[in-house]
Motif scaffolding. Structure first.
Motif, short mmCIF file in Angstrom:
data_model
loop_
_atom_site.label_atom_id
_atom_site.label_comp_id
_atom_site.label_asym_id
_atom_site.label_seq_id
_atom_site.Cartn_x
_atom_site.Cartn_y
_atom_site.Cartn_z
N LEU A 419 -2.66 -5.69 10.66
CA LEU A 419 -1.94 -5.95 9.42
C LEU A 419 -0.99 -4.81 9.09
O LEU A 419 0.15 -5.03 8.65
CB LEU A 419 -2.95 -6.16 8.28
N LYS A 420 -1.45 -3.56 9.32
CA LYS A 420 -0.55 -2.43 9.04
C LYS A 420 0.60 -2.40 10.03
O LYS A 420 1.69 -1.94 9.70
CB LYS A 420 -1.34 -1.12 9.11
N GLY A 421 0.36 -2.90 11.23
CA GLY A 421 1.43 -2.90 12.22
C GLY A 421 2.49 -3.96 11.93
O GLY A 421 3.69 -3.69 12.05
N LYS A 590 1.96 -12.40 1.79
CA LYS A 590 1.92 -11.10 2.46
C LYS A 590 1.07 -10.11 1.67
O LYS A 590 0.28 -9.34 2.26
CB LYS A 590 3.35 -10.58 2.61
N LEU A 591 1.19 -10.14 0.34
CA LEU A 591 0.40 -9.24 -0.49
C LEU A 591 -1.09 -9.55 -0.37
O LEU A 591 -1.92 -8.64 -0.22
CB LEU A 591 0.86 -9.35 -1.95
N PHE A 592 -1.44 -10.85 -0.41
CA PHE A 592 -2.86 -11.18 -0.38
C PHE A 592 -3.45 -11.06 1.02
O PHE A 592 -4.68 -11.01 1.16
CB PHE A 592 -3.09 -12.58 -0.96
N ASP A 593 -2.64 -11.02 2.04
CA ASP A 593 -3.16 -10.63 3.34
C ASP A 593 -3.76 -9.23 3.26
O ASP A 593 -4.83 -8.94 3.85
CB ASP A 593 -2.04 -10.66 4.39
N ASN A 594 -3.09 -8.34 2.54
CA ASN A 594 -3.58 -6.97 2.39
C ASN A 594 -4.72 -6.87 1.38
O ASN A 594 -5.65 -6.09 1.55
CB ASN A 594 -2.42 -6.06 1.97
N THR A 606 -2.50 -2.19 -6.61
CA THR A 606 -1.24 -2.92 -6.45
C THR A 606 -0.49 -2.98 -7.77
O THR A 606 0.75 -2.89 -7.80
CB THR A 606 -1.53 -4.35 -5.95
N VAL A 607 -1.21 -3.12 -8.89
CA VAL A 607 -0.57 -3.13 -10.21
C VAL A 607 0.13 -1.80 -10.46
O VAL A 607 1.28 -1.74 -10.92
CB VAL A 607 -1.60 -3.45 -11.30
N VAL A 608 -0.59 -0.69 -10.16
CA VAL A 608 0.01 0.63 -10.37
C VAL A 608 1.22 0.81 -9.46
O VAL A 608 2.28 1.31 -9.88
CB VAL A 608 -1.04 1.72 -10.11
N ALA A 609 1.11 0.37 -8.20
CA ALA A 609 2.22 0.52 -7.26
C ALA A 609 3.42 -0.31 -7.69
O ALA A 609 4.58 0.11 -7.52
CB ALA A 609 1.76 0.11 -5.86
N SER A 640 7.15 -5.04 0.76
CA SER A 640 6.64 -4.12 1.79
C SER A 640 6.54 -2.71 1.24
O SER A 640 5.58 -1.97 1.53
CB SER A 640 7.56 -4.16 3.01
N ALA A 641 7.51 -2.31 0.43
CA ALA A 641 7.47 -0.98 -0.19
C ALA A 641 6.31 -0.89 -1.16
O ALA A 641 5.64 0.15 -1.27
CB ALA A 641 8.78 -0.69 -0.89
N VAL A 642 6.06 -1.96 -1.88
CA VAL A 642 4.94 -1.96 -2.83
C VAL A 642 3.63 -1.80 -2.08
O VAL A 642 2.74 -1.01 -2.46
CB VAL A 642 4.96 -3.27 -3.66
N ILE A 643 3.46 -2.56 -0.97
CA ILE A 643 2.22 -2.47 -0.20
C ILE A 643 2.07 -1.07 0.40
O ILE A 643 0.95 -0.49 0.41
CB ILE A 643 2.22 -3.56 0.88
N LYS A 644 3.14 -0.51 0.87
CA LYS A 644 3.09 0.85 1.41
C LYS A 644 2.67 1.85 0.33
O LYS A 644 1.88 2.78 0.57
CB LYS A 644 4.46 1.20 1.98
#
Length: 1066
Positions: A419-421, A590-594, A606-609, A640-644
């Motif tokens: 997933l990270k890749g 994509k978000l809920f995959d993570n 995720t809320v804070v990000a 993607s930036a949010v997840i990072k």
């Protein structure tokens, strides 16, 4: 297993109790068709076809009876009797109620299942049609026979193209590839061509099979995505072709008891995105085996040696399998039941290895044959059954292809690395990975029990609060929320639950069980401590978010504090909607995959990000409405930036404020029954329940009172509406009346103008008519003048003739008088000789002469009258003809004037018609009375005349008597005088001259009296003629006046005749 006999019924239920297919065979219902004749017989089903929804099935038997089976509505209907066997069926046309059927007479017919009428009849094949393939759009169809294939336009039912081949080659099958515009043609020489549907351009040809394979293709099947082609024939091998690479990539060897493949079909799956992995293979023994084409594992099979299958078809959504059995019956299988054992959750990763019993293991006991992707078991001895294992080699080496082994080999760390890749999971396997990560138990029985409780009262009016266009989506959301409310009472009072569950309902709308369990798992793990402050937002969770935000971005938090923006505004909207309002579908997945791959605290991070990545626009916001808008609408933000950023926060946040220290680790739902969810203040919920019950009772009372008031108000409103409608209608009528009046005025103006033009034309015509009439009148007057002149000339001639005749008569009379005079002289001499003897003869002769003269005068008068009558008759005829023509002309003028006057005065006449009718009735009654009086007077006058005639008759008789007496006296007097004269003669015989003179005088006396009588007759005749002429002259004006009166009476009678029907109608 339930069994249904159609018999002679045209409609009915398919099953009479809720079907519960056994796991062993998975049969929902067995359908047979026996006739109820004296000698009953079985009608064999020949062909079946599903519609595009997969819930309706079309089946035809060998007598041409075609039935529609609605598996969702539990109904069957006989839709057509073709009277001949059907060889192929298709039920997935553009118009959902229409279907195609190929008959034994080589024709194809299109019928409608609703109206049961023939839509079209297509001909063109010269041999039996064994296949009908319909395009994905449902607008085109390909019909195949052994010698030709034809492409049809189903909008016009006209043939577009025809494929002719050599008789030595032959066609095996021609069909459309799913979800594409490509036609695949397969021939008996193993050649396979792909054609473009629109242009019929050959796109490619598959290469020939390997030389080592002697398989001749007979049957074919394609996956739903059109990428893999399966082909089989008289062998236990099945070839798999990759149509994208145009090469053979796998050969599957079926068990040795399979000698020939009769039918192939892929089994659809809701989570494979069309890349079907399960292939159904029907062999010559009547058993259909379903194998996984990647693992080459036999999953399940249907049919048996005793009850074999001849043909089958699978519904588009993969829920049902319809199979025609060797005995002619139709079996409906449940795929869910058949795959229940296969879809079990994976066994636990920890397994206990037990010691084997102590015995000597020989090398022959573990002997096995390893092939490339195929496994053959060693021969089994009769003495004991040896335990074998299947060893297989991974052909592709791809992790995604091991779909059925993910449960055993699932490694969360490897998934996180993957997933990270890549940032997200493959779309094809995302749903399966989610199900595996969440460890869904798939408790069908427990979920069915929740669904059986029905729609929860809290969500009965869900469509009013959340209006959703799709009825299906609304129904699934309603059922899911009701199941959650029945699971735990707290969810019936949770206002944000629909927002939380909606994205998952939309994603799993075709599988409600998975949807419920995903939402339930989300609530248990990622919504921890959300309900401790119920019904308020989770202040403790929001405090965690605020602490993390304060640690990582104090400036942003200070900006929120300065503008009175709390965590309930910048964090809670994102949590209660699980980011579905601010992200697109792809970003959300994509978000809920993570989220599902990490600790439950990942959602809070995720809320804070999200806030930190949006700090620039948030720092520019000053108004509270702007903040609210920002957290309820999509923004230009890279997910993607949010997840990072979330991963960075997870790693850099101190332990004392990190949410993972306050949240429990992931806990899956329990198997069999769902866990009890009571992580909420029960006393508040109970209090709310009591309060809700009290409020419900108050509401019932209030609703009853309000219903009464509303009924009264409704009546008042209805009356008001009716009054307003009446007033509005009156206003509309008034406006319409004014409009019509204006229109009438305009029409009247137009009519007046037209009348003026018509009057001008009429004047011109009248002038012309007057000129013509004047000319005709002149000609008539001239003709009348000429006729009058001719009449006058004729009258002058007649008068002259009469005068001449009168002169002749006078001359003849004078001659007669002279002759009489001579006769009188002679008679005088005779009288002188024999006066006494001839006195009586002279008197008699005088009377006879008088009578003769009278008769002569009467005859002459009669002749004269006849002459005058003839002239008068001729004049009357001429005059009558002229007067009739004049009367007709005047009558035509009068009628024309009367019609014009009637048209102008019609309205006036309509208004005064009743009064006129009454007056006319009175006049008619008066006229009748007067007529009766006149008739009575005439009868009285007639009686008087009769009495007068009788009196005159009596008077005439008296006069006759008096004349007789006077004649007798006169005779006596004459005799006396004669006697006295004779005596005097004897006395004076001597005085001759005197006596002669006296005798002459005495003899002349009667002759003079005779002459006086004759002259009197002539004078009377002349006077009568003059009187009659004067009479006719005086009668002429009278006759003309009578003619005019007659014309007026005729005109009056004509008008009365026209008005009499109106009088009778009243």
């Amino acid at each position: 297993m339930q069994s249904t006999d159609l018999g002679n019924k045209e409609s009915g239920k398919i099953w009479h109790r809720k079907p519960s297919p056994a796991t062993r065979d998975g049969i929902i219902v067995n359908i047979i068709h026996n006739t109820s004749d004296y000698l009953p017989k079985v009608l064999r089903f020949l062909n079946v076809a599903f519609d595009s929804s997969g819930d309706c099935l079309l089946a035809g038997d060998h007598q041409g009876n075609i039935y529609v089976f609605d598996l969702h509505g539990n109904r069957f209907n006989l839709v057509q009797r073709t009277a001949q066997a059907c060889t192929a069926l298709a039920f997935n046309l553009h118009r959902k109620s229409e279907f195609l059927v190929a008959l034994a007479d080589y024709s194809i017919k299109c019928f409608d299942t609703v109206t049961k009428e023939l839509v079209s009849w297509m001909r063109g094949h010269e041999s039996s049609v064994f296949s009908i393939s319909v395009h994905a759009s449902g607008r085109y169809a390909i019909t195949s026979s052994s010698d030709t294939a034809q492409l049809w336009d189903l909008d016009t039912f006209q043939r577009k193209r025809k494929l002719n081949i050599l008789q030595s080659v032959g066609i095996q099958k021609v069909f459309f590839l799913p979800l594409s515009n490509t036609i695949l043609s397969c021939f008996k020489d193993n050649s396979v061509f792909a054609w473009e549907c629109d242009t019929l351009f050959c796109k490619y040809q598959l290469p020939a099979p390997p030389e080592s394979s002697s398989l001749l293709y007979k049957v074919f099947a394609v996956t739903r995505d059109g990428r893999i082609l399966a082909a089989g024939g008289k062998s236990n091998h099945v070839h798999l072709w990759c149509l994208e690479a145009k090469q053979l990539f796998r050969i599957i060897q079926m068990p040795t008891k399979v000698r020939a493949v009769r039918h192939l079909e892929f089994l659809p799956d809701s989570f494979d995105a069309g890349s079907n992995q399960v292939l159904g293979v029907l062999s010559q023994d009547g058993i259909m085996r379903f194998v996984n084409i990647q693992t080459c594992k036999l999953l399940f099979e249907i049919g048996s040696l005793d009850d074999g299958i001849t043909s089958s078809i699978i519904s588009p959504h993969g829920r049902y399998i319809a199979a025609i059995m060797e005995n002619g019956s139709l079996n409906i299988y449940s795929v869910h039941t058949l795959t229940k054992e296969i879809n079990k959750p994976p066994p636990p990763l920890v397994k206990v290895i037990e010691d084997l019993p102590k015995r000597k293991v020989s090398s022959g006991d573990l002997k096995m044959k390893v092939t490339s992707g195929r496994v053959q078991r060693p021969a089994k001895s009769r003495e004991n059954k040896m335990q074998t294992r299947i060893l297989k080699q991974d052909l592709t080496g791809n992790f995604e292809n091991k779909e059925n082994e993910l449960s055993d080999g699932l490694n969360k760390k490897r998934l996180q690395i993957l997933l990270k890749g890549y940032g997200e999971y493959p779309t094809k396997y995302r749903m399966f990975i989610w199900r595996s990560l969440l460890q869904l138990p798939e408790n069908h029985t427990a979920f069915s029990n929740l669904l059986d409780k029905g729609i929860h009262v809290a969500f009965l009016n869900l469509e009013k609060t959340y209006p959703i266009k799709s009825r299906k989506l609304l129904r699934v959301l309603q059922r899911t929320l009701s199941a959650l409310a029945h699971w735990s009472t707290i969810f019936s009072d949770t206002p944000y639950l629909p927002l939380l569950a909606f994205p998952f309902v939309k994603l799993f709308q075709n599988n409600q069980l998975i949807c419920f369990e995903v939402v339930a798992t989300l609530i248990i793990n990622w919504c921890q401590h959300w309900f401790e402050y119920f019904p308020n937002p989770p202040i403790n969770v929001l405090s965690m978010i605020e602490n993390v935000l304060a640690f990582h971005d104090k400036e942003l938090l200070q900006h929120f504090i300065e503008h009175d923006i709390t965590s309930q505004l910048y964090a809670w909207p994102l949590l209660e909607t699980v980011f579905s309002e601010v992200l697109t579908r792809e970003e959300w997945l994509k978000l809920f995959d993570n989220i599902f791959s990490n600790h439950p605290s990942f959602l809070l991070m995720t809320v804070v990000a999200y806030n930190i990545c949006s700090r620039a626009p948030l720092l520019n916001c000053d108004l509270k409405d702007d903040f609210e808008y920002f957290f309820h609408h999509r923004n230009n933000l890279d997910i993607s930036a949010v997840i990072k950023e979330v991963y960075r926060l997870m790693d850099t946040t101190p332990t004392d404020i990190h949410p993972d220290s306050m949240l429990d680790a992931f806990v899956a739902l329990t198997k069999g029954q769902y866990p009890v969810f009571n992580q909420y203040p029960k006393f508040i919920v109970d209090y709310q329940t009591q309060e809700r019950e009290r409020i419900r009772k108050d509401e019932l009372d209030y609703l009853r009172e309000r219903q009464t008031v509303e009924d009264m108000q409704a009546e008042v409103d209805q009356q008001r509406v009716e009054d307003e409608a009446w007033y509005e209608k009156q206003e509309q009528l008034r406006k319409a009346e004014e409009t019509r009046r204006e229109m009438l005025l305009q029409e009247e103006e137009k009519m007046i103008q037209q009348r003026e033009r018509l009057a001008a034309v009429k004047r011109e015509l009248k002038v012309k008519e007057m000129h013509l009439q004047e000319a005709a009148r002149r000609r008539l007057l001239q003709l009348q003048q000429e006729q009058r002149e001719m009449e006058l000339r004729r009258l002058d001639d007649e008068i002259e003739r009469k005068i001449h005749m009168r002169d002749r008569e006078i001359a003849a009379t004078a001659k007669d008088l002279e002759m009489r005079h001579l006769e009188l002289e002679s008679q005088k001499r005779l009288y002188e000789k024999n006066l006494t003897r001839n006195q009586e003869a002279v008197a008699k002769e005088m009377r006879e002469d008088a009578d003769a003269c009278r008769r002569k005068a009467d005859l002459e008068e009669h002749m004269f009258h006849r002459l005058i009558g003839m002239d008068q008759t001729q004049n009357q005829k001429t005059q009558k003809l002229i007067e009739e023509n004049l009367a007709k002309a005047e009558q035509a003028c009068l009628n024309t004037d009367w019609h014009i006057q009637a048209l102008h005065k019609q309205r006036c006449h309509d208004l005064h018609r009743n009064e006129c009718y009454q007056e006319m009735a009175k006049l008619l009654r008066k006229n009748r009375r007067k007529e009766i009086e006149i008739l009575n007077a005439m009868r009285e006058r007639e009686a008087e005349k009769r009495e007068e005639a009788e009196e005159k008759d009596l008077h005439l008789k008296s006069e006759k008597k008096a004349s007789t007496l006077s004649e007798a006296s006169r005779k006596w007097f004459l005799e006396k005088e004669i006697n006295d004269a004779l005596h005097a003669q004897h006395a004076c015989n001597k005085v001759v001259p005197r006596c002669y003179t006296e005798r002459v005088a005495s003899s002349c006396l009667p002759r003079n009296s005779e002459l006086n009588g004759i002259s009197a007759v002539e004078s009377s005749t002349q006077s009568s003629l003059n009187q009659r002429k004067a009479y006719w002259d005086s009668m002429e004006p009278d006759l003309m006046a009578r003619v005019r009166n007659l014309r007026q009476r005729l005109a009056t009678q004509a008008r009365n005749r026209c008005q009499t029907p109106h009088l009778l109608a009243t």
